[in-house]
Design an enzyme around this catalytic site. Structure first.
Site, PDB file in Angstrom:
ATOM      1  N   CYS A  86     -32.941 -39.008  96.517  1.00  0.00           N
ATOM      2  CA  CYS A  86     -34.197 -39.425  95.871  1.00  0.00           C
ATOM      3  C   CYS A  86     -34.757 -38.282  95.013  1.00  0.00           C
ATOM      4  O   CYS A  86     -34.157 -37.930  94.012  1.00  0.00           O
ATOM      5  CB  CYS A  86     -35.164 -39.913  96.949  1.00  0.00           C
ATOM      6  SG  CYS A  86     -36.487 -40.947  96.303  1.00  0.00           S
ATOM      7  N   HIS A 194     -31.893 -43.911 100.432  1.00  0.00           N
ATOM      8  CA  HIS A 194     -32.078 -42.951 101.527  1.00  0.00           C
ATOM      9  C   HIS A 194     -31.107 -43.210 102.682  1.00  0.00           C
ATOM     10  O   HIS A 194     -31.436 -43.973 103.596  1.00  0.00           O
ATOM     11  CB  HIS A 194     -33.510 -43.063 102.067  1.00  0.00           C
ATOM     12  CG  HIS A 194     -34.531 -42.479 101.157  1.00  0.00           C
ATOM     13  ND1 HIS A 194     -34.943 -41.164 101.220  1.00  0.00           N
ATOM     14  CD2 HIS A 194     -35.222 -43.033 100.134  1.00  0.00           C
ATOM     15  CE1 HIS A 194     -35.851 -40.938 100.296  1.00  0.00           C
ATOM     16  NE2 HIS A 194     -36.042 -42.039  99.612  1.00  0.00           N
ATOM     17  N   GLU A 196     -30.447 -41.247 105.078  1.00  0.00           N
ATOM     18  CA  GLU A 196     -30.981 -40.678 106.327  1.00  0.00           C
ATOM     19  C   GLU A 196     -31.926 -41.655 107.026  1.00  0.00           C
ATOM     20  O   GLU A 196     -32.210 -41.491 108.205  1.00  0.00           O
ATOM     21  CB  GLU A 196     -31.666 -39.334 106.046  1.00  0.00           C
ATOM     22  CG  GLU A 196     -33.091 -39.403 105.530  1.00  0.00           C
ATOM     23  CD  GLU A 196     -33.216 -39.781 104.058  1.00  0.00           C
ATOM     24  OE1 GLU A 196     -32.228 -40.235 103.451  1.00  0.00           O
ATOM     25  OE2 GLU A 196     -34.329 -39.658 103.512  1.00  0.00           O
TER      26      GLU A 196
END
Lengths: 217, 89
Positions: A86, A194, A196
């Site tokens: 990002c 994302h 994660e």
């Protein structure tokens, strides 16, 4: 194996990356404050999402001059694995580690939703845990994620196999449906979604695990 | 050292979509201003710079514009340098 996680004033996914790597996968992490230069003992570096220095001027434009990033650039140029998520992807383009730029979403909305992606791992070391054409779902959360490159550059990236992640349904107007790019040698990956946030089954899927788990392979 | 003043205009390259400009153009019509066929939003950066002479000031400002104020991948820039320097402190 130790993973470094860069922390800028404004980073807000640094602890998410720590949880995904350390909490979910058992990969030790170390935070790297933006003013420091010591990358010793690190096997890979993540530039996480959020903001950096308020993103004045353009996203990532000021962060590019952070002392820690001079070391990250040298680390990447030696072949070290670097992942920009990002805002981290925006920073990698401003630093010149990845080509092109990220601009305002086509319809101006901040997008915060799951995004289906098609993976083309190519030479990208971060994506070797995924199959050719595999579909995964990672959350996106960005206002300036529209990838921009001129047609000649995009064609070159396609031919080199550097367009490693594409949106199944383009949410932001990115050229070529680009969601993530790798450098020519495959050790640097930048992506707007994302991974994660897709590592813990209690918070929306585990499709991102194979990305961070590539460090253990 | 004399102080030079300059204005750097940063604009999106014509090939790059400007959704904020398009939204503003739509608002112009709602204000009642008809016929706005094109509206593109850029930045104007005002700079004052100490330099020994105008040529040195221009060199520094061009570097600043090309490497920091604008991202040449998506933006163009133009430099307006006021050649009449103010005396330095």
């Amino acid at each position: 194996m130790t993973l470094g996680v860069v922390v800028f004033p404004g980073s807000n996914c640094d602890r998410d990356v720590q949880w995904a790597a350390e909490g979910c996968l058992g990969i030790p992490t170390r935070f790297l404050w933006h003013e420091q230069r010591d990358l010793s003992g690190l096997d890979a570096v993540v530039i996480p999402g959020g903001f950096s220095y308020g993103d004045y001027l353009r996203c990532g434009a000021i962060a590019r001059f952070a002392p820690v990033l001079e070391e990250v650039k040298a680390f990447a140029e030696r072949g070290g694995p670097v992942l920009g998520i990002c805002n981290g992807f925006q920073v990698l383009t401003e630093m010149g580690l990845l080509p092109g730029a990220l601009t305002r979403n086509q319809h101006l909305h901040f997008l915060c939703e799951p995004a289906e992606l098609v993976v083309e791992p190519g030479r990208c070391s971060w994506l070797q845990g995924y199959g050719h054409g595999q579909r995964v779902t990672f959350p996106i959360a960005h206002g300036e994620g529209r990838y921009q490159a001129d047609p000649e550059l995009l064609q070159r990236l396609e031919q080199n196999g550097q367009v490693v992640l594409r949106y199944a349904r383009n949410p932001n107007g990115s050229v070529g449906d680009v969601a993530g790019l790798s450098n020519a040698t495959g050790n640097v990956l930048g992506l707007m979604p994302h991974p994660e946030r897709a590592c813990d089954a209690t918070t929306g899927g585990v499709d991102g695990r194979a990305l961070l788990a590539s460090l253990l392979a | 050292m004399p102080v030079y003043s300059a204005r750097v205009l940063v604009s999106l390259r014509p090939s790059v979509l400007d959704p904020a400009g398009e939204a503003t153009r739509a608002a112009a019509a709602r204000l009642g201003v008809a016929g706005v066929s094109r509206l593109r939003i850029g930045k104007a950066v005002e700079v004052e710079l100490e330099a020994p002479d105008a040529e040195a000031a221009r060199t520094q400002l061009e570097l600043l514009s090309d490497r920091l104020l604008a991202n040449p991948v998506i933006e163009n820039w133009t430099l307006e340098l006021n050649a009449d320097a103010a005396p330095g402190a």
